[in-house]
Scaffold this active site. Sequence first.
Site, PDB file in Angstrom:
ATOM      1  CE1 TYR A  72      32.733  26.893  52.587  1.00 39.58           C
ATOM      2  CE2 TYR A  72      30.963  26.655  51.280  1.00 39.58           C
ATOM      3  CZ  TYR A  72      32.226  26.582  51.442  1.00 39.58           C
ATOM      4  OH  TYR A  72      33.015  26.388  50.178  1.00 39.58           O
ATOM      5  CG  PHE A 124      43.449  49.396  37.473  1.00 40.15           C
ATOM      6  CD1 PHE A 124      43.955  50.578  37.857  1.00 40.15           C
ATOM      7  CD2 PHE A 124      43.545  48.417  38.283  1.00 40.15           C
ATOM      8  CE1 PHE A 124      44.884  50.550  39.115  1.00 40.15           C
ATOM      9  CE2 PHE A 124      44.220  48.396  39.488  1.00 40.15           C
ATOM     10  CZ  PHE A 124      44.809  49.468  39.878  1.00 40.15           C
ATOM     11  CG  ASP A 125      48.079  48.094  37.979  1.00 38.92           C
ATOM     12  OD1 ASP A 125      46.681  48.234  38.130  1.00 38.92           O
ATOM     13  OD2 ASP A 125      49.111  48.393  38.555  1.00 38.92           O
ATOM     14  CG  ASP A 215      37.607  48.603  36.737  1.00 37.23           C
ATOM     15  OD1 ASP A 215      37.146  48.844  37.682  1.00 37.23           O
ATOM     16  OD2 ASP A 215      38.915  48.552  36.339  1.00 37.23           O
ATOM     17  CB  ALA A 217      37.499  50.925  41.391  1.00 37.57           C
ATOM     18  CE  LYS A 258      41.395  50.546  44.557  1.00 35.70           C
ATOM     19  NZ  LYS A 258      41.290  49.957  43.166  1.00 35.70           N
ATOM     20  CG  HIS A 450      53.876  48.079  39.267  1.00 34.08           C
ATOM     21  ND1 HIS A 450      53.314  47.381  38.352  1.00 34.08           N
ATOM     22  CD2 HIS A 450      52.919  48.517  40.221  1.00 34.08           C
ATOM     23  CE1 HIS A 450      52.124  47.092  38.547  1.00 34.08           C
ATOM     24  NE2 HIS A 450      51.747  47.555  39.813  1.00 34.08           N
TER      25      HIS A 450
HETATM   26  C1  PLP Z   1      41.931  48.944  42.178  1.00 29.82           C
HETATM   27  C2  PLP Z   1      41.278  48.888  40.973  1.00 29.82           C
HETATM   28  C3  PLP Z   1      41.184  47.469  40.433  1.00 29.82           C
HETATM   29  C4  PLP Z   1      41.723  46.181  40.909  1.00 29.82           C
HETATM   30  O1  PLP Z   1      41.170  46.110  42.208  1.00 29.82           O
HETATM   31  P1  PLP Z   1      41.867  45.179  43.413  1.00 29.82           P
HETATM   32  O2  PLP Z   1      40.782  45.398  44.581  1.00 29.82           O
HETATM   33  O3  PLP Z   1      43.078  46.329  43.739  1.00 29.82           O
HETATM   34  O4  PLP Z   1      42.153  43.994  42.958  1.00 29.82           O
HETATM   35  C5  PLP Z   1      40.542  47.596  39.024  1.00 29.82           C
HETATM   36  N1  PLP Z   1      40.449  48.616  38.510  1.00 29.82           N
HETATM   37  C6  PLP Z   1      40.377  49.860  38.970  1.00 29.82           C
HETATM   38  C7  PLP Z   1      40.040  50.888  38.260  1.00 29.82           C
HETATM   39  C8  PLP Z   1      41.106  49.777  40.243  1.00 29.82           C
HETATM   40  O5  PLP Z   1      41.218  51.218  40.653  1.00 29.82           O
END
Ligand code: PLP
Length: 458
Positions: A72, A124-125, A215, A217, A258, A450
């Site tokens: 843990y 990103f969304d 961000d 990813a 990603k 969506h």
């Molecule tokens: C996928 C993504 C996110 C969110 O990540 P999740 O793992 O799906 O929660 C944030 N920003 C970008 C650019 C992404 O491609």
Amino acid sequence: MKLPYAEPYKIKVVEPVYRSTREEREKWIKETRYNLFGLRSDRVFIDLLTDSGTGAMSHYQWSEIMLGDESYAGSLSYFKLKEVINNLLGMPHFIPAHQGRAAENVLFSATIKEGDIVPGNSHFDTTKGHIEFRRAVAVDCTIDESFNTELYHPFKGNIDPEKLETVFKKYPADKIPMCIVTLTCNTSGGQPVSMQNIKDVSALCKKYNVPVIFDAARFAENAYFIKTREEGYSDKSIKEIVGEMFSYADGATMSSKKDAIVNIGGFLAMRNEDLFKKASTYCIMFEGYLTYGGLAGRDLGALAQGLMEGTEFDYLEARIGQVEYLGEKLKSYNIPIQQPTGGHAVFVDAKKFLPNVPKEQYQAQTLAVELYLEGGVRGVEIGTILADRDPETRENRYPALELLRLAIPRRVYTNNHMDYIAASLANVYEKRESINKGFKITYEAPIMRHFTVKLERV
Ligand SMILES: *Cc1c(COP(=O)(O)O)cnc(C)c1O
């Protein structure tokens, strides 16, 4: 002759996929009310819905699943990951989270308040969702070139420093908790940001005392584009480029689903210790104790290994090469796509593909449904449905680009699959003149509609 790229791995395990008939697909897509998220995965032949969490792990990563330390507190897998993040990104503090949006939730809880302004490059969304949920405003400062799909620009993810400075001049610094640089920029087509732009944006943010948050990813794919497109970087390794990129940031959120090639995971990394302490409280509240953050120990180990593999040049060359291969194939059929192709996906320009469908009837969604019916290929709409309604006026927002995204999972499909996808889309393209009706919405959620939207044919 110069040898072509080839995947630096071979296949050890295969997963059979079912090839359905058009009649079956007609029935299934109607049942889901024309929402591709609603399809059972065995009703999809080639799944390009997302590259998120859909990659194939290596046998080294699977070994980490066995080696995972499930304590843990103080899990050894946590320390393994901490060391990789420290070495690779140069960030002293990190907090694990169960995925990217969870990292956003933890960071934004500590930093964003009502009425704040958060500039960036086409957020990103989920990022935008988390900003707007806090009654703050995301301001898009992406360069104009990004919105012209036919124009070649090597770094269409770049932020326009003038647009950014306009935001900095208009609002006081205490209203701007951060500037978010998305690497690569998913929403504008998986398009990279140049090192020069990262440097310029970072300098401007420093001048106005605004922290720079990546961000991150697809930071490794972004580094690959810097290496192959930007002067002065061709002799540097991906890991060196990544180190330089992050030297200009104050912190980062990461969806490890990603570029870290894991099926679940994310994290938050930062320099500032005070921010780390503040965010830690929210991690414990939302995600779990600081050494696991919503993940199992084994997930942390696989993530650490994936970060190392995802930043190898040979892997990235084959990965991005495959995306480009699909893009070239589509271009050979005259299909309008966002150029150049991005790192993780090919984006089809649905406005140009289906000019006879009115924009009020969701062109990109219409194209996504047609592609599924034709070949069992599942892409995703990056257009009006995703853009959602204006939080103030509740009117539909019509984005500059109406795109069908074909996201390629990492290390999963072969180039024969790419040929099949291209042929399916070419068949739809041949009958595009006859497609003149789209869809109307019969149900939508108040935010991020969506995922659960229901539609019917006009
Ligand atoms: C996928 C993504 C996110 C969110 O990540 P999740 O793992 O799906 O929660 C944030 N920003 C970008 C650019 C992404 O491609």
